[in-house]
Motif scaffolding. Structure first.
Motif, short mmCIF file in Angstrom:
data_model
loop_
_atom_site.label_atom_id
_atom_site.label_comp_id
_atom_site.label_asym_id
_atom_site.label_seq_id
_atom_site.Cartn_x
_atom_site.Cartn_y
_atom_site.Cartn_z
N ARG A 111 0.82 -1.06 0.00
CA ARG A 111 0.16 0.03 -0.04
C ARG A 111 0.77 1.32 -0.25
O ARG A 111 1.82 1.28 0.71
CB ARG A 111 -1.05 -0.02 1.04
N TYR A 123 -2.59 6.59 -1.15
CA TYR A 123 -2.48 6.86 -2.59
C TYR A 123 -3.93 6.41 -3.21
O TYR A 123 -4.52 5.53 -2.61
CB TYR A 123 -1.55 6.18 -3.03
N ALA A 124 -4.41 7.20 -4.10
CA ALA A 124 -5.53 7.15 -4.61
C ALA A 124 -6.06 5.77 -5.23
O ALA A 124 -7.23 5.39 -5.42
CB ALA A 124 -6.11 8.23 -5.48
N TYR A 125 -4.78 5.29 -5.82
CA TYR A 125 -5.05 3.96 -6.50
C TYR A 125 -4.50 2.84 -5.98
O TYR A 125 -4.05 1.89 -6.68
CB TYR A 125 -4.57 4.17 -8.06
N ASN A 126 -4.45 2.72 -4.83
CA ASN A 126 -4.08 1.42 -4.09
C ASN A 126 -4.70 0.27 -4.35
O ASN A 126 -4.24 -1.08 -4.43
CB ASN A 126 -3.95 1.80 -2.41
N SER A 127 -6.06 0.39 -4.90
CA SER A 127 -6.84 -0.67 -5.65
C SER A 127 -5.96 -1.39 -6.71
O SER A 127 -6.31 -2.58 -6.95
CB SER A 127 -8.26 -0.43 -5.74
N VAL A 128 -5.69 -0.53 -7.35
CA VAL A 128 -4.98 -0.79 -8.57
C VAL A 128 -3.73 -1.77 -8.36
O VAL A 128 -3.56 -2.95 -9.04
CB VAL A 128 -4.65 0.43 -9.55
N LEU A 164 2.93 3.41 -12.87
CA LEU A 164 1.51 3.99 -12.45
C LEU A 164 1.45 5.49 -12.85
O LEU A 164 2.27 5.97 -12.47
CB LEU A 164 0.80 3.67 -10.95
N LYS A 167 -5.05 8.60 -13.93
CA LYS A 167 -6.32 7.95 -13.14
C LYS A 167 -6.11 6.47 -12.87
O LYS A 167 -7.33 5.95 -13.27
CB LYS A 167 -7.56 8.54 -13.62
N GLY A 168 -5.00 5.95 -12.58
CA GLY A 168 -5.05 4.29 -12.21
C GLY A 168 -4.40 3.61 -13.52
O GLY A 168 -4.69 2.33 -13.39
N GLU A 169 -4.05 4.54 -14.27
CA GLU A 169 -3.42 3.83 -15.63
C GLU A 169 -1.96 2.88 -15.05
O GLU A 169 -1.24 3.52 -14.28
CB GLU A 169 -3.11 4.67 -16.74
N PHE A 170 -1.62 1.91 -15.62
CA PHE A 170 -0.43 1.20 -15.22
C PHE A 170 -0.06 0.41 -16.47
O PHE A 170 -0.44 0.07 -17.57
CB PHE A 170 -0.86 0.14 -13.91
#
Length: 257
Positions: A111, A123-128, A164, A167-170
């Motif tokens: 995380r 971080y806003a995109y920890n789910s990614v 990353l 907006k969550g691109e990786f």
């Protein structure tokens, strides 16, 4: 215009200062370093320390087995959060400062957080990141671009790098299949990743240098009778030099040799 008594007094003072300066220059001044040992008795959260980083304001940040703390020169401080993020390990290289002076880190649970105004923010995109994690993955390296617009997470297991942005691109920066050692460099900062070096008996390690997306490889030969203690480490020396520590031996690499 100075009067004569004042003039001679100033001249005598200047001559005295010059003589003192010359005498000091002729002496060999010696300064002994002062060491102080810090542990949990002085406020360190845990005695297992993985990394130490100084930010632009001069604060010392320490990653431990129980999260991240900041040393102000007198005492250690940890920051409150509602996610209990600061109770897990933060490994070597897993802290980075962004362009706004905020400290970021990735914990042992993969995380990512940043600390701003004494508060820990996720971080806003920890789910990614969670969706891309394998069973045995953990990130021991973190690199940033700007104020966190781009992140690179380096995975010790298998030499993976997760990039990353937006907006969550990786994307996955793959570890070269022919290489045993992946040195990933971006904007002058670097991290290294590799599989277990002791699982094969070879006398050559192929190192891949990945500088801003440009790849080059180098074969490092070392004695086959390696130190059984194992271990590895890499550090930069100057602009084009590197020190590698591999299984009991140290190698200096410069200009591809």
């Amino acid at each position: 215009m100075l009067k004569k008594p004042h003039f001679f007094a100033c001249l005598l003072c200047c001559m005295s200062l010059l003589c003192c300066t010359r005498l000091l220059a002729q002496q060999n001044l010696e300064f002994a370093p002062s060491f102080r040992n810090y542990n949990t008795d002085q406020g360190l959260p845990q005695n297992w320390v993985y990394n130490i980083l100084q930010d632009r304001k001069g604060y010392i940040w320490v990653s431990t087995n129980l999260g991240v703390c900041r040393f102000n020169g007198y005492s250690f401080e940890q920051f409150p959060d509602t996610l209990f993020s600061n109770l897990t390990s933060v490994m070597t290289g897993a802290m980075a400062e962004d362009s706004q002076g905020r400290m970021w880190y990735v914990d042992f649970q993969d995380r990512v957080f940043y600390i701003e105004d004494g508060i820990i923010h996720p971080y806003a995109y920890n789910s990614v990141i969670e969706a891309q994690k394998g069973k045995a993955d953990f990130y021991h390296g973190l690199m940033l671009e700007g104020a966190g617009e781009e992140l690179w997470l380096v995975n010790h297991n298998g030499g993976k790098v997760l990039h990353l942005w937006g907006k969550g691109e990786f994307e996955h920066v793959k570890h070269p299949e022919t290489s045993r050692f992946h040195l990933f460099e971006k904007n002058g900062k670097y991290q290294f990743a590799f599989p277990n070096l002791l699982d094969v008996l070879v006398d050559t390690i192929t190192v891949t240098f990945n500088k801003d997306g440009m790849l080059r490889t180098l074969d490092i030969k070392f004695p086959i009778n390696r130190n059984e203690n194992g271990g590895s480490w890499v550090g930069r020396v100057g602009k084009d030099g590197w020190l590698f520590y591999l299984s009991g031996y140290v190698y200096f690499i410069q200009a591809g040799k």
